[in-house]
Write a protein that holds these residues in place. Sequence first.
Motif, short mmCIF file in Angstrom:
data_model
loop_
_atom_site.label_atom_id
_atom_site.label_comp_id
_atom_site.label_asym_id
_atom_site.label_seq_id
_atom_site.Cartn_x
_atom_site.Cartn_y
_atom_site.Cartn_z
N ALA A 555 0.63 -1.33 -0.11
CA ALA A 555 0.09 0.04 0.01
C ALA A 555 0.70 1.25 -0.14
O ALA A 555 0.54 2.32 -0.54
CB ALA A 555 -0.93 -0.06 1.06
N ASP A 556 1.90 1.12 0.85
CA ASP A 556 2.88 2.31 0.76
C ASP A 556 3.30 2.75 -0.79
O ASP A 556 3.45 3.74 -1.11
CB ASP A 556 4.04 1.90 1.59
CG ASP A 556 3.89 2.12 3.08
OD1 ASP A 556 3.03 2.84 3.68
OD2 ASP A 556 4.41 1.27 3.89
N ILE A 557 3.68 1.75 -1.36
CA ILE A 557 4.33 1.86 -2.65
C ILE A 557 3.22 2.27 -3.70
O ILE A 557 3.41 3.24 -4.38
CB ILE A 557 4.77 0.55 -3.25
CG1 ILE A 557 5.88 -0.01 -2.66
CG2 ILE A 557 5.32 0.81 -4.75
CD1 ILE A 557 6.50 -1.22 -3.03
N THR A 558 1.99 1.85 -3.47
CA THR A 558 0.96 2.14 -4.37
C THR A 558 0.49 3.48 -4.24
O THR A 558 0.16 4.48 -5.01
CB THR A 558 -0.25 1.19 -4.14
OG1 THR A 558 0.01 -0.15 -4.70
CG2 THR A 558 -1.71 1.63 -5.29
N ARG A 585 8.38 -5.72 -7.76
CA ARG A 585 8.22 -4.23 -7.39
C ARG A 585 8.95 -3.69 -6.43
O ARG A 585 9.21 -4.32 -5.31
CB ARG A 585 6.44 -4.06 -7.41
CG ARG A 585 5.66 -4.25 -8.46
CD ARG A 585 4.14 -4.29 -8.20
NE ARG A 585 4.14 -2.93 -7.42
CZ ARG A 585 2.93 -2.58 -6.83
NH1 ARG A 585 1.90 -3.66 -6.55
NH2 ARG A 585 2.65 -1.45 -6.40
N VAL A 586 9.46 -2.40 -6.83
CA VAL A 586 10.51 -1.96 -5.87
C VAL A 586 9.88 -0.62 -5.23
O VAL A 586 9.00 0.12 -6.10
CB VAL A 586 11.82 -1.85 -6.24
CG1 VAL A 586 11.65 -0.63 -7.53
CG2 VAL A 586 12.60 -1.26 -5.67
N ALA A 587 10.31 -0.34 -4.18
CA ALA A 587 9.68 1.34 -3.67
C ALA A 587 10.23 2.28 -4.23
O ALA A 587 11.55 2.10 -4.41
CB ALA A 587 9.79 1.16 -1.94
N HIS A 588 9.82 3.24 -4.30
CA HIS A 588 10.05 4.72 -4.80
C HIS A 588 11.39 5.03 -4.06
O HIS A 588 11.28 4.96 -2.93
CB HIS A 588 9.41 6.00 -4.93
CG HIS A 588 8.01 5.39 -5.70
ND1 HIS A 588 7.00 4.62 -5.56
CD2 HIS A 588 7.69 5.92 -6.78
CE1 HIS A 588 6.04 4.43 -6.24
NE2 HIS A 588 6.41 5.51 -7.24
N GLY A 589 12.55 5.45 -4.55
CA GLY A 589 13.69 5.84 -3.82
C GLY A 589 13.23 7.08 -3.09
O GLY A 589 13.54 7.01 -1.85
N TYR A 590 12.58 7.93 -3.70
CA TYR A 590 12.08 9.05 -2.76
C TYR A 590 11.07 9.01 -1.76
O TYR A 590 10.79 9.56 -0.83
CB TYR A 590 11.32 10.29 -3.67
CG TYR A 590 12.73 10.85 -4.79
CD1 TYR A 590 13.69 11.22 -4.21
CD2 TYR A 590 12.41 10.45 -5.97
CE1 TYR A 590 14.56 11.82 -5.14
CE2 TYR A 590 13.43 10.79 -7.00
CZ TYR A 590 14.58 11.62 -6.44
OH TYR A 590 15.58 12.02 -7.19
N PHE A 591 10.22 7.62 -1.70
CA PHE A 591 9.60 7.19 -0.73
C PHE A 591 10.38 6.90 0.35
O PHE A 591 10.09 7.11 1.37
CB PHE A 591 8.74 5.98 -1.30
CG PHE A 591 8.12 5.32 0.01
CD1 PHE A 591 6.94 5.95 0.62
CD2 PHE A 591 8.56 4.16 0.69
CE1 PHE A 591 6.51 4.98 1.89
CE2 PHE A 591 8.17 3.61 1.62
CZ PHE A 591 6.97 4.06 2.32
N SER A 594 11.48 10.10 2.22
CA SER A 594 10.27 10.44 2.67
C SER A 594 10.10 9.38 4.36
O SER A 594 9.94 10.22 5.15
CB SER A 594 9.02 10.43 2.10
OG SER A 594 9.39 11.16 0.72
N ALA A 595 10.15 8.17 4.01
CA ALA A 595 9.91 7.62 5.13
C ALA A 595 10.86 7.60 6.23
O ALA A 595 10.67 7.58 7.39
CB ALA A 595 9.85 6.19 4.72
N ALA A 596 12.28 8.03 5.74
CA ALA A 596 13.32 8.20 6.62
C ALA A 596 13.13 9.36 7.48
O ALA A 596 13.29 9.41 8.72
CB ALA A 596 14.67 8.13 5.71
#
Length: 719
Positions: A555-558, A585-591, A594-596
Amino acid sequence: MMRLRNYACGQWVEGSGNFTTLYNAVTGEPLGETSSQGLDFAAMATYAREVGGPALRRLTFHQRARMLKALALYLTERKEQFYRISSWTGATKTDHWIDIDGGIGTLFAYASRGRREFPDEPFFVDGPVETLSKNGGFVGRHLCVPLEGVAVQINAFNFPVWGMLEKLSTSLLAGVPAIVKPATVTSYLTEAVFRAMVESRILPEGSIQLIVGGAGDLLDHLTCQDAVAFTGSAWTGQLLKKTPAMLEHNVRYNQEADSLNFSMLGPDATPGSEEFDLFVKEVAREMTVKAGQKCTAIRRTFVPRTLADDVVKALSKRLGGVTVGDPTNEGVRMGPLAGRSQVKEVGKALDALKAGAEIAFGGGDAFEVVGANRDAGAFFPITLLYNDRPFDRTQAHDVEAFGPVNTVMPYDTVDEAIALAKLGRGSLVGSLFTADDRVARDVALGTAAYHGRLMLANRHSAKESTGHGSPLPHLVHGGPGRAGGGEEMGGVRGVLHYMQRTAIQGSPTTVAAVTREWTRGAAERKDRVHPFRKHFEELEVGESWTTHRRTVTEADITNFAGISGDYFYAHVDDIAARESIFERRVAHGYFVVSAAAGLFVDPAPGPVLANYGLEGLRFVKPVYAGDTLQVRLTCKSKAAKDDREDQIPQGVVAWDVEVSNQDGEAVALYTVLTLVKRLYPLDGPPAASNGAGEQAGDGVAAPAVTVTEQPGNAPARMT
């Protein structure tokens, strides 16, 4: 008649004999006299090393930068006084701006660079950490510290102010005191500006000294910690370089010599084109500004053979409209040479050039001078020569007339033009006027090895271009071969010329203690208080905070794709992702970034004012749904910002950020910059330790950091 004085060992000293008379270049009337006889040059060098050097080295780069700005502001208030004296050298209003305003502008430029590109430390760390062992327990860095000597600065007669201030900008910012030796013929203008600098009391005692006469045996007293910067003739430069003490002690030497600079008209720039008109205007300007007495002036002009007649006619017309005379008269665009001795030298050089060329314009004795006596002053006629066989008649490639003299030479192909440019055997600058970028590329790559600077001009840059002959503090000023083989200015490069670069090797912790900049592998400090709850002075370099964890979901990625609009296939397309290098499928780098931030930011209002930027971001490992992230935030370095009336005191803190996954593997590495409140202004109470057991120079803890500063942050005045 005034008598100039030297400034030696903190006092104004009059020479004891063998005085040289100085003359007004316009009227020929005596202005004053000067001598350096009787000076103890060895004592001057010692005074600089023992008094000026330690005082400057106690200051940080930021303090020295504020000092330069305060000095520039002080001199700016007195420009009109300097303009009046400058006119005695034969300078017009335009010439004043180049010499006086240009010199003060260089002080301003280095004041800004000192705050933006150097740390708030008395030293500079050059480049990243070098890992020297397999496990990272042995590392190296390059540390640059000020030379513990004196910078001897020998300047030419043509720029009595700019020549002094452009050299002082770099040496003083580096933390090295200077002895200034201007050319005698125009030393009265240098002395006037120097006297204002001393009267300002902005610079620490011993920072600057002045010789208004011969340099005597000064160079005989130099050591390996000293440096010499020379601007002038190649012949004089060679003599200085061969001084026994210079050779024995390998004294640092930078030479910027007069050279046979070129300007070239591209084959596409036909009459009526904007490039043709710009070319004619620039060549004429470079022949007449400062009466052609510029080390960067155009001496050789290369044009397509089919356009030679058009160029000569256009230049002759434009040069014919230049009024020569007393520069204080309205409408006069070119004054005299700096002195009668220069008239003789330029005349002798012109005679040599005429052996290989014909006069196309001017060159005679019967030229008109407005508002002055042509014979009493140091006036010289504007002279344009034409050499139709530049490969056979080579005088223009060998002889420089240091005045309003230029030779036009034709070429048949661009390759021929490049070959002609190289015949100068090393020049400060060349310029090309063309709208054809292919020609620009060929000429640039073909001539760069022989030139310190190339200006590639066309209609697109014309409105903002500073011109062929204007060296800028941002770029190196110098050139190979005949031009002296040196480099002045050039931003950071010019300052590092006065510093010793030393390789420091040791454990990460020890190297960090020396540089006051934390690096990965160095010891960390822990505290129960979140670092974002601390003011600038309370933070310690090496202080580290490890966050709680967060697990990434599908859900985070979507959701991030929807919020950001980034629907790159590797994030949202299962089939395409399986066929990619990621295999799913891989998470966005900018996510991840942002998560950090969500993990390490303390949300409540506090000393942290704003995110100031992000540097060096690298995504080193993919993050997938199901991975768990954790962040380690470490205070890497700090730098206090200048105080402003409309701002609370603040500083920039650089945080090393390492984002890792559930296996402890780094997935993202970068540096975050934050604006943090300071408890005290720069001149307030001394601050807490910066973590290295010492106080930073501004009265606040401020380890090294390179930041991009907002424009308009005026440095506090240094006294």
